[in-house]
Design a protein around this motif. Sequence first.
Motif, PDB file in Angstrom:
ATOM      1  N   LEU A  72      -1.528 -14.164  -1.298  1.00  0.00           N
ATOM      2  CA  LEU A  72      -0.306 -13.660  -1.930  1.00  0.00           C
ATOM      3  C   LEU A  72      -0.591 -12.970  -3.260  1.00  0.00           C
ATOM      4  CD1 LEU A  72       2.126 -16.642  -1.212  1.00  0.00           C
ATOM      5  CD2 LEU A  72       2.048 -14.403  -0.070  1.00  0.00           C
ATOM      6  N   THR A  73      -1.516 -13.525  -4.025  1.00  0.00           N
ATOM      7  CA  THR A  73      -1.865 -12.922  -5.315  1.00  0.00           C
ATOM      8  C   THR A  73      -2.466 -11.539  -5.111  1.00  0.00           C
ATOM      9  OG1 THR A  73      -2.280 -15.138  -6.204  1.00  0.00           O
ATOM     10  CG2 THR A  73      -3.078 -13.284  -7.498  1.00  0.00           C
ATOM     11  N   ILE A  74      -3.299 -11.388  -4.095  1.00  0.00           N
ATOM     12  CA  ILE A  74      -3.886 -10.072  -3.800  1.00  0.00           C
ATOM     13  C   ILE A  74      -2.783  -9.066  -3.477  1.00  0.00           C
ATOM     14  CG2 ILE A  74      -5.292  -8.776  -2.140  1.00  0.00           C
ATOM     15  CD1 ILE A  74      -7.186 -11.211  -2.048  1.00  0.00           C
ATOM     16  N   ILE A  75      -1.800  -9.489  -2.705  1.00  0.00           N
ATOM     17  CA  ILE A  75      -0.692  -8.585  -2.362  1.00  0.00           C
ATOM     18  C   ILE A  75       0.031  -8.117  -3.621  1.00  0.00           C
ATOM     19  CG2 ILE A  75       1.549  -8.432  -1.218  1.00  0.00           C
ATOM     20  CD1 ILE A  75       0.424 -10.465   0.866  1.00  0.00           C
ATOM     21  N   PHE A  76       0.402  -9.061  -4.488  1.00  0.00           N
ATOM     22  CA  PHE A  76       1.127  -8.693  -5.717  1.00  0.00           C
ATOM     23  C   PHE A  76       0.269  -7.824  -6.626  1.00  0.00           C
ATOM     24  CE2 PHE A  76       3.531 -12.710  -4.746  1.00  0.00           C
ATOM     25  CZ  PHE A  76       4.703 -12.057  -4.388  1.00  0.00           C
ATOM     26  N   TRP A  77      -1.016  -8.194  -6.770  1.00  0.00           N
ATOM     27  CA  TRP A  77      -1.916  -7.428  -7.640  1.00  0.00           C
ATOM     28  C   TRP A  77      -2.082  -5.999  -7.137  1.00  0.00           C
ATOM     29  CZ3 TRP A  77      -6.899  -6.155  -5.629  1.00  0.00           C
ATOM     30  CH2 TRP A  77      -7.637  -5.347  -6.490  1.00  0.00           C
TER      31      TRP A  77
ATOM     32  N   PRO B 270     -14.088  -1.588   7.139  1.00  0.00           N
ATOM     33  CA  PRO B 270     -12.754  -1.322   7.696  1.00  0.00           C
ATOM     34  C   PRO B 270     -11.673  -1.124   6.638  1.00  0.00           C
ATOM     35  CG  PRO B 270     -13.428  -3.581   8.167  1.00  0.00           C
ATOM     36  CD  PRO B 270     -14.601  -2.892   7.570  1.00  0.00           C
ATOM     37  N   PHE B 271     -11.744  -1.906   5.562  1.00  0.00           N
ATOM     38  CA  PHE B 271     -10.724  -1.728   4.531  1.00  0.00           C
ATOM     39  C   PHE B 271     -10.962  -0.463   3.723  1.00  0.00           C
ATOM     40  CE2 PHE B 271      -9.970  -6.253   5.430  1.00  0.00           C
ATOM     41  CZ  PHE B 271      -8.614  -6.159   5.701  1.00  0.00           C
ATOM     42  N   GLY B 272     -12.206  -0.022   3.636  1.00  0.00           N
ATOM     43  CA  GLY B 272     -12.500   1.264   2.992  1.00  0.00           C
ATOM     44  C   GLY B 272     -11.931   2.420   3.804  1.00  0.00           C
ATOM     45  N   ILE B 273     -12.092   2.357   5.119  1.00  0.00           N
ATOM     46  CA  ILE B 273     -11.530   3.391   6.000  1.00  0.00           C
ATOM     47  C   ILE B 273     -10.013   3.376   5.913  1.00  0.00           C
ATOM     48  CG2 ILE B 273     -11.227   4.066   8.418  1.00  0.00           C
ATOM     49  CD1 ILE B 273     -14.134   3.021   8.863  1.00  0.00           C
ATOM     50  N   LEU B 274      -9.435   2.196   5.955  1.00  0.00           N
ATOM     51  CA  LEU B 274      -7.979   2.070   5.826  1.00  0.00           C
ATOM     52  C   LEU B 274      -7.505   2.604   4.480  1.00  0.00           C
ATOM     53  CD1 LEU B 274      -5.393   1.058   7.164  1.00  0.00           C
ATOM     54  CD2 LEU B 274      -5.849  -1.177   6.147  1.00  0.00           C
ATOM     55  N   SER B 275      -8.284   2.334   3.454  1.00  0.00           N
ATOM     56  CA  SER B 275      -7.959   2.814   2.117  1.00  0.00           C
ATOM     57  C   SER B 275      -7.927   4.341   2.068  1.00  0.00           C
ATOM     58  CB  SER B 275      -8.989   2.271   1.127  1.00  0.00           C
ATOM     59  OG  SER B 275      -8.798   2.815  -0.140  1.00  0.00           O
TER      60      SER B 275
ATOM     61  N   ASN C   7      -2.387  -0.135  -0.342  1.00  0.00           N
ATOM     62  CA  ASN C   7      -1.918  -0.589   0.970  1.00  0.00           C
ATOM     63  C   ASN C   7      -3.010  -1.359   1.718  1.00  0.00           C
ATOM     64  OD1 ASN C   7       0.617   0.504   0.587  1.00  0.00           O
ATOM     65  ND2 ASN C   7       0.040   2.474   1.473  1.00  0.00           N
ATOM     66  N   ALA C   8      -4.246  -0.886   1.620  1.00  0.00           N
ATOM     67  CA  ALA C   8      -5.361  -1.580   2.274  1.00  0.00           C
ATOM     68  C   ALA C   8      -5.540  -2.972   1.672  1.00  0.00           C
ATOM     69  CB  ALA C   8      -6.643  -0.758   2.145  1.00  0.00           C
ATOM     70  N   LEU C   9      -5.463  -3.062   0.356  1.00  0.00           N
ATOM     71  CA  LEU C   9      -5.594  -4.363  -0.306  1.00  0.00           C
ATOM     72  C   LEU C   9      -4.434  -5.281   0.040  1.00  0.00           C
ATOM     73  CD1 LEU C   9      -6.904  -3.125  -3.734  1.00  0.00           C
ATOM     74  CD2 LEU C   9      -8.104  -4.708  -2.214  1.00  0.00           C
TER      75      LEU C   9
END
Length: 176
Positions: A75-80, A141-146, A153-155
């Motif tokens: 949850l903290t990652i989402i808010f950050w 994968p998160f780099g590609i999504l980014s 959004n990826a984070l």
Amino acid sequence: GIIMLGFISTLFGMSFQSLLPAWAREALNVESYDLGGLMAIMGVGALAGALGLASLTDIRRKGLLLIAISAVWGLTIIFWAQTTTYAAAAPLLALIGLESSVFMSLSMTMLQVYSAPEMRGRVMSLGMMMAWGLTPLSAVPFGILSENSGTANALSLSGLILFTLTVAFFLAVPQF
């Protein structure tokens, strides 16, 4: 269970480390000096978490604490990830540092305590792979999504997956 939860947290909770520079540039438009400040703030949170955990003498329900830390970390990652100011990002990064440090320290401690002495070395090698070896796997994968949908959004997706899989783990293994 500890190793499974560790894999979940490493793959989806540690992805922020590889995306932090891109996020800082996109969301805050900061240079390397300010990025270093954000990383230092995260380090202070990690140090506080490690020292705080070390100061506790008897933690009951370690498994529940590990699950709670993992869920709150997501949850903290989402808010950050959705913040757009340095002042808002800094305390959340300190909290992420604290949460990741407590999670990793507690999970490694639990691996040692609950392993048979003759298996401890093998179990700890799995734990180290969990803690450090898997972190780069989420970067691709998160780099590609980014690249396709933006770093924030990826984070956020990474944090959401961490939270969701942690809750699913808790529901699947409530005795943990």
